[in-house]
Design an enzyme around this catalytic site. Structure first.
Site, mmCIF file in Angstrom:
data_model
loop_
_atom_site.group_PDB
_atom_site.id
_atom_site.type_symbol
_atom_site.label_atom_id
_atom_site.label_comp_id
_atom_site.label_asym_id
_atom_site.label_seq_id
_atom_site.Cartn_x
_atom_site.Cartn_y
_atom_site.Cartn_z
ATOM 1 C CB SER A 48 48.796 57.930 122.943
ATOM 2 O OG SER A 48 47.506 57.638 123.443
ATOM 3 C CB CYS A 49 48.033 54.932 127.630
ATOM 4 S SG CYS A 49 46.529 55.948 127.778
ATOM 5 C CB SER A 50 44.765 55.622 123.343
ATOM 6 O OG SER A 50 44.176 55.982 124.565
#
Length: 470
Positions: free
Chosen positions: A249-251
């Site tokens: 995830s980019c998060s």
């Protein structure tokens, strides 16, 4: 970029034409039909056997992440999105302002090109398909080459549900294999809207396609742990976020900035959660493995920490079966690659003397990479959270939560469920919200006459005149 052949260009044009014909019939079919289409697409991925198959296929074909977490992601994100859409009116009159004489009418956009990444080859297409259908649009997905087979299976499942509901399968299509940039670029130019998630090269291509586009910024999330945080609670949340789906995830947090009074206790808490802290020599070996010629190596992307350690020749670390690896860092920028996005269960750890220095460190990290996305904070009151939201170049401040779970919407916060996070102008995006149904519709405004009211000039400028004079 390679140029599309005449045959490829014609094939895309034919797909768009079919989608456009289906969409013109669909957009005026009424809210019930739009809701049925969205539900059909949602159930296509949510049904447990299909969900499991898609999760396993995604890992098999992309080599990224793990099937269990992808199953969980699909199962949480889709019902979360359907909760957000439940009862929402997306066609016809949606608002009336009697005082201003404005009536707002929701209108479909047309044919949406959905550009999706290999990290989420089922969940991201599903999210975009559901939103597009809810608003009366057709959608053509351009998956990553690695994610093509998963996306194809997903769309096959959608078509099966459409057949039961009497819906036109041309409303949801996918570029045929082999997927390449030329075909994707052609699709972008011929559709009515581009929603792009994935590599920054794809996002830039979307923004320069000549078609209106929503694209996301680069991820590189940092989290601040204040001296008031509960180390064990913060470590549990950071570890969950750092390891979920092998950090695809980019998060997912890439750095954690810890205030000095709690630094040692926080490191120990992270170790209890399965973190392995590398020494300077081990850090150097890991860096040499993860980056080649300044570029992040795919050999370590979205793999287990144990496998990454083994790849770096860190047998002693690998033998401990760590959940994630930690390296202490002091700088940021190209010369300190651990300060950037790693797409792997590897966490850079910074020590800050006090909160102001923690903010400066995060600012430095985001000047290098990740501006606009989000920041996490543990042990902050409302005042500090607002200060971070005022000073840092971020669209979201995530307080006391597992960041990658919370940022894209959660049943424990009020953000829209999404797998595409806008990063504002800081991240070179034209929106700073979670991509949601509102980006998939136009609004027509009926403007009715109202009683004229012209304000007095002295009343408008009263405060200014009192302050500085006329």
């Amino acid at each position: 970029m390679s140029q599309p052949s005449a045959d490829a260009d014609r094939a895309v044009a034919e797909q768009v034409a079919r989608a456009r014909a289906a969409q013109r019939r669909f957009e005026h079919a009424g809210q019930d039909t739009l809701d049925t289409a969205a539900a059909a697409a949602a159930w296509a991925i949510m049904e447990p056997q299909r969900n499991r198959l898609l999760a396993e296929l995604a890992v098999r074909d992309t080599g990224l992440g793990n099937a269990s977490d992808k199953f969980t992601k699909n199962y949480r994100k889709t019902p979360g999105l359907m909760r957000d859409l439940d009862g929402v009116v997306t066609t016809g009159v949606v608002a009336r302002d009697e005082a201003k004489g404005i009536i707002e009418i929701a209108r479909a956009i047309g044919v949406v090109a959905a550009i999706t990444p290999s990290t989420n080859p089922a969940a991201t297409p599903a999210n975009k398909i559901i939103n597009a259908l809810k608003c009366g649009n057709a959608v053509i997905v351009a998956p990553s080459p690695k994610g093509h087979s998963t996306c194809a299976r997903l769309i096959g499942f959608v078509h099966e549900q459409f057949a039961k509901a009497g819906l036109d399968p041309d409303l949801v299509q996918m570029l045929p294999a082999p997927i390449d940039k030329a075909a994707t670029a052609t699709l972008m130019k011929q559709c009515d809207l581009v929603v792009a998630t994935g590599s920054q090269s794809n996002v830039r291509m979307a923004y320069t396609s000549g078609t209106p586009a929503f694209g996301v910024g680069a991820g590189n999330v940092a989290a601040i742990v204040t001296a008031l945080a509960d180390p064990d609670a913060a470590a549990r949340k950071i570890a969950l976020s750092k390891t979920f789906d092998n950090a695809t995830s980019c998060s997912s947090e890439n750095s954690v900035v810890i205030e000095a009074p709690i630094y040692e206790r926080m490191l120990e808490a992270l170790k209890r959660q399965g973190g392995a802290l590398l020494d300077d020599e081990q850090k150097a070996r890991l860096q040499a493995t993860m980056w080649r010629d300044g570029k992040l190596s795919a050999r370590c992307t979205a793999r287990l920490a144990e496998e990454i350690a083994r790849e770096a020749g860190l047998a002693d670390i690998a033998a401990r079966e760590p959940r994630f690896l930690m390296v202490e860092e002091t700088g940021y920028g190209a010369g300190c690659p651990f300060s950037g996005e790693k797409l792997a269960p590897v966490l850079a750890v910074y020590r800050a003397r006090e909160i102001d220095e923690a903010v400066r460190i995060v600012e430095g990290i985001y000047r290098y990479m990740g501006a606009g996305h989000s920041v996490g904070v543990h042990g902050a009151g409302d005042a500090l959270a607002v200060t971070l939201g005022t000073q840092l170049p971020v669209a979201r401040v995530i307080v006391d939560q597992a960041h990658c779970i919370a940022t894209g919407g959660s049943f424990e916060n009020g953000l829209p469920f999404s797998l595409s996070m806008g990063c504002g102008t800081w991240g070179r995006n034209n929106f700073s919200t979670n991509l949601n149904f509102r980006q998939y519709m136009n609004i027509t405004r009926v403007v009715l006459p109202i009683a004229e009211h012209v304000p007095e000039v002295d009343a408008l400028f009263e405060a200014y005149f009192c302050k500085v004079g006329r």
